[in-house]
Design a protein around this motif. Structure first.
Motif, PDB file in Angstrom:
ATOM      1  N   THR A  83      58.144   9.338 -43.535  1.00 57.08           N
ATOM      2  CA  THR A  83      58.951   8.154 -43.847  1.00 57.08           C
ATOM      3  C   THR A  83      59.101   7.959 -45.347  1.00 57.08           C
ATOM      4  O   THR A  83      60.195   7.668 -45.853  1.00 57.08           O
ATOM      5  N   LEU A 105      62.490   7.939 -47.735  1.00 60.65           N
ATOM      6  CA  LEU A 105      62.780   6.719 -48.482  1.00 60.65           C
ATOM      7  C   LEU A 105      63.046   7.007 -49.956  1.00 60.65           C
ATOM      8  O   LEU A 105      63.998   6.491 -50.556  1.00 60.65           O
ATOM      9  N   LYS A 158      66.761   6.087 -50.964  1.00 55.76           N
ATOM     10  CA  LYS A 158      66.888   4.770 -51.589  1.00 55.76           C
ATOM     11  C   LYS A 158      66.316   4.702 -52.998  1.00 55.76           C
ATOM     12  O   LYS A 158      66.476   3.695 -53.688  1.00 55.76           O
ATOM     13  N   ILE A 160      59.715  -2.000 -43.308  1.00 51.27           N
ATOM     14  CA  ILE A 160      59.755  -0.882 -42.365  1.00 51.27           C
ATOM     15  C   ILE A 160      58.532  -1.012 -41.463  1.00 51.27           C
ATOM     16  O   ILE A 160      57.391  -1.111 -41.952  1.00 51.27           O
TER      17      ILE A 160
END
Length: 437
Positions: A89, A93, A97, A181
């Motif tokens: 994850t 990310l 982002k 998240i």
């Protein structure tokens, strides 16, 4: 077939039920989903000890069960995030982002899971961590604390994103328009946890299937052998009374000078309060007019257990009813009347070191230490030591003299009195706090 009870917040039930995809054929899962702590307590009260083990969706229900149901002995475990889950994850990310690590708040990294490795590469850009230790999750208000922590960090503009494992705070974060998240274990991480847990269950089952032997020695008065028959009958009756009172699974066998019992490991744990206190010692001490020696033997076979039990019985004092346990290479005791043995591996290791350093038999030190705990004093006389160790006064005085010579006991000033005879000597024994490095 293992019956495993699974406790989860209702919001986590969907991913928890993925267990059905990976469960072994010899496991059956029963799911209990709770709304809040009161509901969880109700479910645990009804079902926690009703199976072979319990799994939890996370740390919060796990610690809740540990805190409120300390007497339950079934194996328990919880699902956690693996490093593999975390970094999959995090990597996505960072690339998508471009969020810096020091702008993230995480509520599931702590010392016990190695902080998921973040300290190894995030030097200078460490995220905000909710707690340094998992023990924080044992708090009764953990959900409120975690939610407020996330909200405060965002309100102070210290973070841009929250990572959370706590299902109960997701709605609260969403209501505050806080980006987050929600993490939950992958099927791969769940498989690792399940494999480890099943091994725990298998080891426990092997231990519980062990045969335990109890060897109870009857002291023989050589000047009155006719009394032996009375003692044998009295002991046998007392054992039958104990068996009926506590509904024990005992197979009892009588011999002239001893009585043997065959039982299960589970029964042994119950009767000895998990190795710390022997109900049989208390019961026989109250029922019999003479002391007996109770030896518990736990080995890998019936013959080995019998040998251990016989040896354990010989370790007991002949002056009061006592118990001893021998499990393979471990000797535990003495189990004394109305006394809980504070068996402590660290302390036992200390006594072993003391034994080697000062050339004193380990068993002797263990008995003296247990006696001091029972009496709650460190001041003894030869007569007192004689009574509790089941030896002559002369031998007891010799032991005290040896302890004194090795600076493990200090002779106290004698009180003068008008009574005739030599005044008693008292010693203060100091086995602990010795510098033996």
């Amino acid at each position: 077939m293992y019956k495993i009870n699974v406790f989860t917040a209702k919001r986590s039930l969907s991913w928890v039920q993925q267990l059905e995809k990976i469960k072994p054929a010899f496991c059956k899962f029963h799911y209990y989903a709770y709304n809040d702590n009161a509901h969880l307590h109700e479910l645990l009260e009804k079902h926690l000890d009703g199976g072979d083990g319990a799994l939890f969706s996370g740390q919060i229900p796990y610690f809740f069960a540990k805190s409120y149901f300390q007497e339950v002995t079934v194996p328990m475990h919880y699902f956690d995030i693996s490093e593999r889950d975390f970094y999959r994850t995090v990597t996505e990310l960072f690339y998508e982002k471009k969020i810096a690590m020091n702008r993230i708040a995480i509520d599931f990294c702590y010392e016990e899971n190695g902080y998921l490795g973040i300290h190894e590469w995030s030097i200078g850009e460490k995220p905000f961590l909710f707690s340094q230790t998992m023990s924080e999750f044992a708090s009764s208000d953990i959900i409120d604390k975690a939610a407020e922590w996330h909200i405060q960090l965002h309100n102070e503009n210290k973070v841009e994103l929250s990572f959370t494992r706590i299902a109960e705070i997701r709605e609260r974060l969403a209501l505050q328009n806080i980006p987050f998240i929600a993490f939950y274990p992958s099927l791969y991480a769940m498989q690792l946890t399940l494999d480890h847990f099943v091994k725990q269950l298998q080891i426990r089952q092997l231990n519980q299937n062990k045969v335990v032997v109890v060897h109870i020695l009857i002291p023989i008065d050589k000047s009155n052998l006719d009394d032996l028959e009375y003692r044998q009958i009295a002991l046998y009756k007392a054992i039958l009374d104990f068996k009926q009172l506590y509904a024990c699974s005992f197979i009892v066998h009588r011999e002239a000078s001893f009585l043997a019992i065959i039982t299960t490991y589970q029964q042994f744990l119950s009767t000895t309060d998990q190795y710390t206190h022997c109900q049989l010692v208390d019961f026989l001490n109250d029922k019999l007019s003479f002391p007996v020696k109770i030896g518990w033997g736990i080995g890998d076979s019936l013959i080995e257990s019998q040998e251990f039990a016989k040896k354990a019985a010989t370790l007991c004092s002949s002056k009061e009813t006592q118990g001893y346990i021998i499990e393979n290479t471990r000797e535990i005791g003495p189990l004394l009347y109305a006394t809980k043995l504070q068996f402590d591996d660290e302390k036992q290791q200390y006594l072993k070191t003391l034994s080697t350093t000062y050339d004193i038999p380990l068993l002797q030190l263990q008995k003296i230490d247990a006696m001091l705990e029972k009496l709650t004093t460190t001041i003894v006389s030869g007569e007192l030591l004689s009574t509790h160790l089941g030896i002559t006064v002369r031998s007891a005085n010799r032991i005290l003299k040896q302890l004194h010579e090795k600076n493990l006991a200090h002779e106290l000033p004698s009180n003068t009195s008008s009574t005739r005879g030599r005044p008693k000597k008292y010693y203060q024994i100091t086995l602990t706090n010795k510098d033996i490095n």
